[in-house]
Design an enzyme around this catalytic site. Structure first.
Site, PDB file in Angstrom:
ATOM      1  CB  THR A 201      20.867 -42.414  12.561  1.00  0.00           C
ATOM      2  OG1 THR A 201      21.584 -42.471  13.682  1.00  0.00           O
ATOM      3  CG2 THR A 201      19.843 -41.345  12.413  1.00  0.00           C
TER       4      THR A 201
ATOM      5  CB  THR B  86      24.463 -38.759   8.181  1.00  0.00           C
ATOM      6  OG1 THR B  86      23.819 -40.032   8.229  1.00  0.00           O
ATOM      7  CG2 THR B  86      23.734 -37.786   9.095  1.00  0.00           C
TER       8      THR B  86
ATOM      9  CD  GLU C  26      27.671 -45.820   8.085  1.00  0.00           C
ATOM     10  OE1 GLU C  26      27.241 -44.696   8.407  1.00  0.00           O
ATOM     11  OE2 GLU C  26      28.218 -46.601   8.885  1.00  0.00           O
TER      12      GLU C  26
ATOM     13  CG  ASN D 177      30.964 -46.892  10.666  1.00  0.00           C
ATOM     14  OD1 ASN D 177      30.187 -46.101  11.185  1.00  0.00           O
ATOM     15  ND2 ASN D 177      30.622 -47.658   9.647  1.00  0.00           N
TER      16      ASN D 177
ATOM     17  CE  LYS E 203      20.246 -40.228   8.022  1.00  0.00           C
ATOM     18  NZ  LYS E 203      21.137 -40.824   9.099  1.00  0.00           N
TER      19      LYS E 203
END
Length: 388
Positions: free
Chosen positions: A178, A145, A257, A381, A167
């Site tokens: 996730t 993602t 991230e 985000n 991932k």
């Protein structure tokens, strides 16, 4: 160029079926033989539909395939989401000529949207012809993602090979798993042994990381063993497999991230492992600690705060020692200001930073891995759903 080893008897592919605008969004792994299998899942009570189905399908500890969709999480989708998952399994079982209950489903992405099921079913048509033993990078890309990097590891244990694909870069504080992690081996291992090996390895690796203190609705870790090359030394297998899981877990944090630095926090001298883990997690989950590390600020007071807010009985400020990369900055009430400059240089010059805290009340220790917070984390985000 492939720089990893491939276990015998496994084929895979990654396809674009229309969940995402352009990127690969459907991944399938297929074993030529039925596998003994084990899996662990998120403990988030608001779990995805594939988690519910996956728990049922793994009950007999046998799997022959894994299917992953990315872009839509299939969480909070009700009866329609459940029907869509079963439609995917039934279609894939027909294409691969295997039982649908021997397929483990996963989905990752935006919560609250229905899967574009017609696109997915169409994309599964003729999928067996897309399967190859060399398509692992495509499979990895198909399950990603917000990941920036592929996460593929392999190792050799005797004649057997283990290949791992993962991932995950946000909503990461597994509690199982996730984050998605799949492992494939051509070793012959009984399911009861495989379950124990996976659980212990996950507890020492994926359950010891945290990026943003959020436990995903879709976390899954699974291992399939098809037995092509026969038995292995289980003790050696478990140690090597666990080391690989730790490496993959750290890769997930590095690729988190908006992450610029990996934080390794070791808490020792505790009365129990659980106490050490709770305190270590409190350190890496503190936003103020994360921001200090990002700014190369040796702000040990924030670490002391994080230790204290764990509310563990082991915490006594007059017994605790705090250090960065073994350079002591606080010890039983004394502050070592002369070490500030070297610690600041250490934080500035390294993208992996080690924090140690010794509580000096016992013999147990725990090491966890986390990340700093940057402006990019907020940027990524703050408009995640708008990009889809």
């Amino acid at each position: 160029m492939i720089n990893y080893m491939i276990p015998k008897g496994f084929l895979c592919c990654g396809k674009h079926v229309g969940i995402k605008k352009r990127k690969l969004d459907l991944g399938v792994v297929y074993s030529e033989k039925l596998c003994s299998a084990a899996a662990v899942f998120t403990k988030n009570k608001f779990c995805g539909i594939p988690i519910i189905v996956g728990k049922e399908n793994i009950k007999d500890n046998k799997l022959q395939s894994i299917v992953v969709t990315s872009g839509v999480a299939n969480v909070a989708t009700g009866e329609e989401g459940l029907k869509n998952t079963y439609r995917i399994l039934n279609k894939l079982s027909c294409e691969l000529n295997i039982k649908s209950e021997n397929i483990l489903p996963s989905s990752t992405g935006i919560i609250g949207k229905q899967l574009p099921i017609d696109c997915i079913i169409t994309g599964i048509n003729g999928i067996k012809s897309s399967l190859s033993k060399y398509n692992w990078e495509e499979f990895n890309r198909a399950i990603m993602t917000t990941d920036k990097e592929l996460k593929i590891k392999s190792c050799k244990i005797g004649d057997a090979t283990v290949l791992g694909i993962a991932k995950g870069s946000g909503m990461i504080e597994p509690n199982m798993a996730t984050m998605l992690a799949y492992f494939f081996t051509d070793a012959s291992i009984k399911a009861v042994e495989l379950k124990g090996i996976l659980k212990r390895a996950v507890d020492k690796s994926f359950n010891m990381i945290s990026i943003d203190h959020d436990t995903s609705t879709s976390d899954t870790a699974a291992i399939l063993a098809n037995g092509y090359v026969g038995n292995v030394n289980l003790e050696v297998f478990e140690k090597t497999f666990t080391d690989m899981c730790i490496d993959m877990a750290k890769d997930i944090v590095r690729d988190g991230e908006g992450v610029s630095k990996l934080i390794e926090a070791t808490v020792m001298g505790c009365s129990s492992f659980e106490s050490a883990k709770v305190i270590a997690k409190s350190i890496i989950n503190s936003p103020l600690v994360k921001i200090a590390i990002y700014g190369s600020d040796p702000n040990w007071g924030r670490i002391a705060m994080a230790i204290g807010k764990s509310f563990e009985d082991d915490v006594d400020p007059l017994k605790i020692e705090i250090a960065f990369n073994s350079n002591v900055i606080y010890d039983k009430g004394k502050i070592y200001e002369e070490n500030f400059d070297c610690i600041e240089r250490y934080l500035r010059d390294n993208n992996e930073c080690k924090i140690q805290a010794n509580l000096n009340v016992g013999d147990f220790a725990a090491t966890v891995w986390g990340s700093d917070f940057t402006e990019d984390y907020i940027r990524i985000n703050s408009y995640y759903t708008k990009r889809k």
